[in-house]
Design an enzyme around this catalytic site. Structure first.
Site, short mmCIF file in Angstrom:
data_model
loop_
_atom_site.label_atom_id
_atom_site.label_comp_id
_atom_site.label_asym_id
_atom_site.label_seq_id
_atom_site.Cartn_x
_atom_site.Cartn_y
_atom_site.Cartn_z
N TYR A 143 0.84 -1.20 0.00
CA TYR A 143 0.00 0.00 0.00
C TYR A 143 0.87 1.26 0.00
O TYR A 143 0.67 2.18 -0.79
CB TYR A 143 -0.94 0.02 1.21
CG TYR A 143 -1.68 1.33 1.34
CD1 TYR A 143 -2.73 1.65 0.48
CD2 TYR A 143 -1.28 2.29 2.28
CE1 TYR A 143 -3.37 2.87 0.56
CE2 TYR A 143 -1.91 3.52 2.36
CZ TYR A 143 -2.95 3.81 1.50
OH TYR A 143 -3.57 5.04 1.57
N ARG A 190 1.72 8.42 12.92
CA ARG A 190 1.37 9.66 13.63
C ARG A 190 -0.12 9.95 13.56
O ARG A 190 -0.71 10.47 14.52
CB ARG A 190 2.15 10.82 13.01
CG ARG A 190 1.91 12.16 13.67
CD ARG A 190 2.29 13.30 12.73
NE ARG A 190 1.51 13.25 11.51
CZ ARG A 190 1.80 13.89 10.39
NH1 ARG A 190 2.89 14.63 10.34
NH2 ARG A 190 1.03 13.78 9.32
N ARG A 200 -10.91 5.88 8.68
CA ARG A 200 -9.90 5.25 7.83
C ARG A 200 -8.95 4.42 8.68
O ARG A 200 -8.65 4.80 9.81
CB ARG A 200 -9.10 6.33 7.08
CG ARG A 200 -9.94 7.17 6.14
CD ARG A 200 -9.04 8.00 5.23
NE ARG A 200 -8.14 8.84 6.00
CZ ARG A 200 -8.09 10.17 5.90
NH1 ARG A 200 -8.89 10.78 5.06
NH2 ARG A 200 -7.25 10.87 6.62
N PHE A 260 15.60 19.13 -1.14
CA PHE A 260 14.25 18.66 -1.44
C PHE A 260 14.01 17.27 -0.84
O PHE A 260 12.94 16.99 -0.28
CB PHE A 260 14.08 18.62 -2.96
CG PHE A 260 12.76 18.08 -3.44
CD1 PHE A 260 11.67 18.92 -3.62
CD2 PHE A 260 12.60 16.73 -3.73
CE1 PHE A 260 10.45 18.43 -4.07
CE2 PHE A 260 11.39 16.23 -4.18
CZ PHE A 260 10.31 17.08 -4.35
#
Length: 389
Positions: A143, A190, A200, A260
């Protein structure tokens, strides 16, 4: 070196406006990227945000949604395609998809091919998990691969296509996948309570079923000790990606790409350290402080500094390992392997010797309003993060 908006055409200007509207912190790091890579990553983000908005929209029936997810990549080549029925907050990326798809088609073919391929794979993966829960730890990895690992792989291929990074960065999909998984798992861990309240579930049943009958039971005060043990086991699982993260970052040569990639990763390790053995995960939100986020953003500009940061936070976790925790041995083992890779070495080890703070004001401002991982991760799942929600 932020993107001078006025030098852009109307379509790209709109794309950067959508980027700033939909992602806050992610927008600043994207706009700090060098050259044409900046536009490619901006478009990649918006395309995935549009895909994610379809996935998230509970008002779209499954018989409409599944084919849309499967075929979404083909809409990139249909100049007129747009979707006007969404009620989601980011629906503007679907309503003005023709502008985004036009700018996509203006990118070099190497960039188009990466974005289209990742979009196709992600749409198929999202559709697969629409109707099933995450059961095994293997499925958890699968997933997370679909919603975040693929983002890491796509970004890495864009970095290499731009020639700002070596070909190996885009070819080593294992390491790129780990970059996404570390962020996504951190967000999922978290966000336990927030996800529960919204109905969910992303924690893998194989793990939580050893601590409770239902995942929602972990939030009950009488189950707090078992809940924290479950939390610690998942954090231990996530820490296994850190060696790959360090190897990946050690290969990067371009400063804008390094920042980044590194900033979300150090935010993630700080978040896991704050969550570890912390009952507050089941009672509210655990966030890293804004000042801490700013310091991390400004420090994470070279590999030695990032290793020092990782070392600091796994040390913090190590000090909190309860002797009675069922995962304590595994946690100690994974921390030992991270320590071995991040032991302070050489003159650059001190976080106070980082390279000149060239970070733009915009990145600082982003940090000040940082909602932690509005980054690569939930850009896709909700993405990311994951946090990105």
């Amino acid at each position: 070196p932020l993107c001078p908006q006025d030098s852009l055409g109307r379509g790209l200007r709109a794309c950067y406006r959508y980027l700033n509207q939909t992602s806050r912190s992610f927008a600043a790091v994207i706009q700090a990227l060098d050259g044409e890579l900046r536009h490619a990553v901006c478009i990649f983000y918006l395309v995935l945000r549009a895909l994610d908005t379809i996935e998230d929209d509970m008002t779209i029936s499954l018989d409409v949604k599944v084919p849309m997810l499967h075929e979404f990549h083909s809409y990139l080549y249909q100049p007129e395609w747009k979707y006007m029925e969404s009620k989601e907050k980011d629906r503007q990326v679907l309503e003005d998809f023709p502008t985004i798809s036009m700018e996509f088609r203006n990118l070099s073919k190497v960039y188009q091919d990466v974005i289209s391929d990742i979009c196709h794979k992600m749409g198929v993966g999202m559709a697969e998990f629409l109707e099933k829960k995450v059961d095994s730890q293997h499925e958890w990895d699968k997933y997370c691969h679909y919603v975040a690992g693929l983002v890491g792989i796509g970004l890495s291929r864009l970095f290499s296509a731009s020639e700002l990074e070596d070909p190996i960065v885009g070819q080593d999909t294992e390491l790129a996948n780990s970059m996404g998984l570390f962020l996504q798992k951190t967000n999922i861990i978290r966000d336990y309570l927030e996800d529960q309240l919204e109905g969910r579930e992303f924690w893998p049943r194989e793990v939580w079923s050893r601590y409770a009958k239902k995942l929602s039971d972990l939030a009950k005060p009488e189950n707090i000790d078992m809940a924290v043990q479950c939390l610690n086991e998942l954090i231990t699982n996530a820490l296994h990606h850190v060696p790959d993260v360090l190897t990946y970052l050690s290969r990067l040569k371009n400063q804008s790409v390094f920042n980044f990639c590194a900033i979300p990763q150090v935010m993630a390790i700080a978040t896991l350290a704050a969550c570890y053995n912390n009952k507050q995960v089941f009672r509210g939100v655990v966030k890293i402080r804004k000042g801490q986020a700013v310091t991390l953003m400004m420090d994470a500009t070279n590999i030695q500094a990032v290793k020092a940061i990782m070392y600091q936070y796994v040390e913090e976790i190590y000090q909190k390992i309860p002797g009675t925790d069922p995962s304590s041995n595994k946690t100690q083992q994974v921390i030992a392997s991270i320590r071995a890779m991040s032991l302070p070495s050489g003159p650059m080890a001190s976080r106070h010797h980082y390279s000149p703070i060239y970070l733009s004001c915009a990145m600082l401002l982003a940090a000040l309003s940082w909602q932690y991982l509005s980054t690569i991760s939930k850009a896709t799942e909700e993405y990311v993060q994951a946090g990105e929600n």
